[in-house]
Motif scaffolding. Sequence first.
Motif, short mmCIF file in Angstrom:
data_model
loop_
_atom_site.label_atom_id
_atom_site.label_comp_id
_atom_site.label_asym_id
_atom_site.label_seq_id
_atom_site.Cartn_x
_atom_site.Cartn_y
_atom_site.Cartn_z
N THR A 166 24.43 39.64 -30.08
CA THR A 166 24.38 41.11 -30.17
C THR A 166 22.95 41.63 -30.34
O THR A 166 22.72 42.83 -30.22
N ALA A 167 22.01 40.73 -30.65
CA ALA A 167 20.62 41.16 -30.85
C ALA A 167 20.07 41.84 -29.60
O ALA A 167 19.36 42.85 -29.70
N LEU A 168 20.40 41.30 -28.42
CA LEU A 168 19.90 41.89 -27.18
C LEU A 168 20.46 43.30 -26.99
O LEU A 168 19.75 44.21 -26.54
N ALA A 169 21.72 43.50 -27.35
CA ALA A 169 22.33 44.83 -27.23
C ALA A 169 21.61 45.82 -28.14
O ALA A 169 21.33 46.95 -27.74
N PHE A 170 21.33 45.40 -29.36
CA PHE A 170 20.64 46.30 -30.30
C PHE A 170 19.22 46.61 -29.83
O PHE A 170 18.80 47.77 -29.85
N VAL A 171 18.49 45.59 -29.43
CA VAL A 171 17.10 45.79 -28.97
C VAL A 171 17.06 46.71 -27.75
O VAL A 171 16.21 47.60 -27.65
N SER A 172 18.01 46.52 -26.83
CA SER A 172 18.07 47.38 -25.64
C SER A 172 18.32 48.83 -26.03
O SER A 172 17.67 49.75 -25.54
N GLY A 173 19.29 49.05 -26.93
CA GLY A 173 19.58 50.40 -27.37
C GLY A 173 18.43 50.99 -28.17
O GLY A 173 18.14 52.19 -28.07
N TYR A 174 17.77 50.17 -28.96
CA TYR A 174 16.67 50.62 -29.81
C TYR A 174 15.54 51.20 -28.96
O TYR A 174 15.00 52.26 -29.28
N PHE A 175 15.18 50.53 -27.90
CA PHE A 175 14.06 50.97 -27.08
C PHE A 175 14.45 51.88 -25.92
O PHE A 175 13.64 52.69 -25.47
N VAL A 176 15.68 51.76 -25.43
CA VAL A 176 16.08 52.57 -24.27
C VAL A 176 17.08 53.65 -24.71
O VAL A 176 16.69 54.74 -25.11
N ASN A 177 18.37 53.35 -24.67
CA ASN A 177 19.37 54.34 -25.07
C ASN A 177 20.72 53.67 -25.30
O ASN A 177 20.86 52.45 -25.16
N ILE A 178 21.72 54.49 -25.64
CA ILE A 178 23.07 53.99 -25.91
C ILE A 178 23.65 53.29 -24.69
O ILE A 178 24.32 52.27 -24.81
N TYR A 179 23.38 53.83 -23.51
CA TYR A 179 23.95 53.24 -22.28
C TYR A 179 23.48 51.81 -22.09
O TYR A 179 24.23 50.94 -21.65
N SER A 180 22.20 51.57 -22.38
CA SER A 180 21.66 50.22 -22.25
C SER A 180 22.35 49.27 -23.21
O SER A 180 22.66 48.13 -22.85
N CYS A 181 22.59 49.73 -24.43
CA CYS A 181 23.30 48.91 -25.42
C CYS A 181 24.71 48.59 -24.94
O CYS A 181 25.15 47.44 -25.02
N ILE A 182 25.40 49.60 -24.44
CA ILE A 182 26.78 49.41 -23.97
C ILE A 182 26.83 48.42 -22.81
O ILE A 182 27.73 47.58 -22.73
N ALA A 183 25.84 48.51 -21.92
CA ALA A 183 25.79 47.61 -20.77
C ALA A 183 25.75 46.15 -21.21
O ALA A 183 26.39 45.28 -20.61
N VAL A 184 24.99 45.87 -22.27
CA VAL A 184 24.91 44.50 -22.79
C VAL A 184 26.15 44.17 -23.62
O VAL A 184 26.71 43.08 -23.50
N MET A 185 26.58 45.11 -24.45
CA MET A 185 27.70 44.88 -25.36
C MET A 185 28.99 44.54 -24.61
O MET A 185 29.79 43.72 -25.07
N THR A 186 29.19 45.16 -23.46
CA THR A 186 30.42 44.92 -22.71
C THR A 186 30.46 43.54 -22.07
O THR A 186 31.52 43.12 -21.57
N THR A 187 29.34 42.83 -22.06
CA THR A 187 29.34 41.45 -21.54
C THR A 187 29.69 40.45 -22.63
O THR A 187 29.77 39.25 -22.36
#
Length: 316
Positions: free
Chosen positions: A70-91
């Motif tokens: 889940t670290a990648l999902a958080f880092v993606s959301g932290y620097f980009v946005n919620i959509y980026s987090c969701i894109a990783v989280m759904t995998t």
Amino acid sequence: MKFLSEETRGRIGRCVKEVLPTTTRTCIWIIKITVGVSLAMMLLKYFGILAWISDAVNPVFRIFGLPGATALAFVSGYFVNIYSCIAVMTTLELDWRAITILSTMVMCAHSMVLETAVLKKTGANGVRMVIVRTLSAFILGIVLNLILPGSSDMSVAAAAPAEHTPFLAVLWAWVLSTLKLVLMMTCIIYSLNILQRLLREFGAMEKLAKVFRPLMVVFGLPSDTVFLWIVANIIGLGYGAAAMLDELSRGGVSKRDVLLLDTHISISHSNFEDLFLLTACGAAWWILLLARWAMSIVLVWEQRLEFYIKDSLIKK
């Protein structure tokens, strides 16, 4: 607009003309930041640097009861946005508990570069906002891990990675998605800023203040910040930046009131679309909302205590 009187049409036209210059400047500023951060994150992800950063913070996520993936999902959301987090989280194969904890943390600290720039432009201390939002995300992650029933599966598996895509294909996909985002942002920013000016012109702001005044008291926020609070909660800091800056430029809100509002909305904003999206992913919406409201209340009243101590020292 034939059903409107000539005077009303004139007032509407005047509001639109007054809004356009400042909104255009703010819109360009936001788009520059958004495109720049998005391009940087695309490059970091393509060349594997983002995955390396994620691996480096993996051990920390055990404290939150979250699997390392889940670290990648958080880092993606932290620097980009919620959509980026969701894109990783759904995998990832996450249960409701892990999704709720991760979603709460990301809603506290997402789009950090853009939103910190917006908060700083409204008068907040940028460094303080980054620290407050990041620590709040971590604190809520730890607290939710302690109080939520059950335990997260630390052996969560990620979906199989896709084959390496040629850089030009990735770049073209980024251009298309960014163009779509920029067009959507432009429409929303102009529409909202015009709406904000019309609400004030026709006296609706005062009515909104009366409706939400009891809630503002609980949050520790002045009633003159109600519209800015509504904007931040419905559409967030990025899209709402132009309306917020225009409202502040009119001088209707004091510097201290703005700082109190910034403290609150830095933690609790985007409680419409983002909340629904994360709920659709499996998060408990009431936890996402109440946890951040609780944290924002603590932070605002702490900020008020700082003001009180400072005033007391000045009087002495």
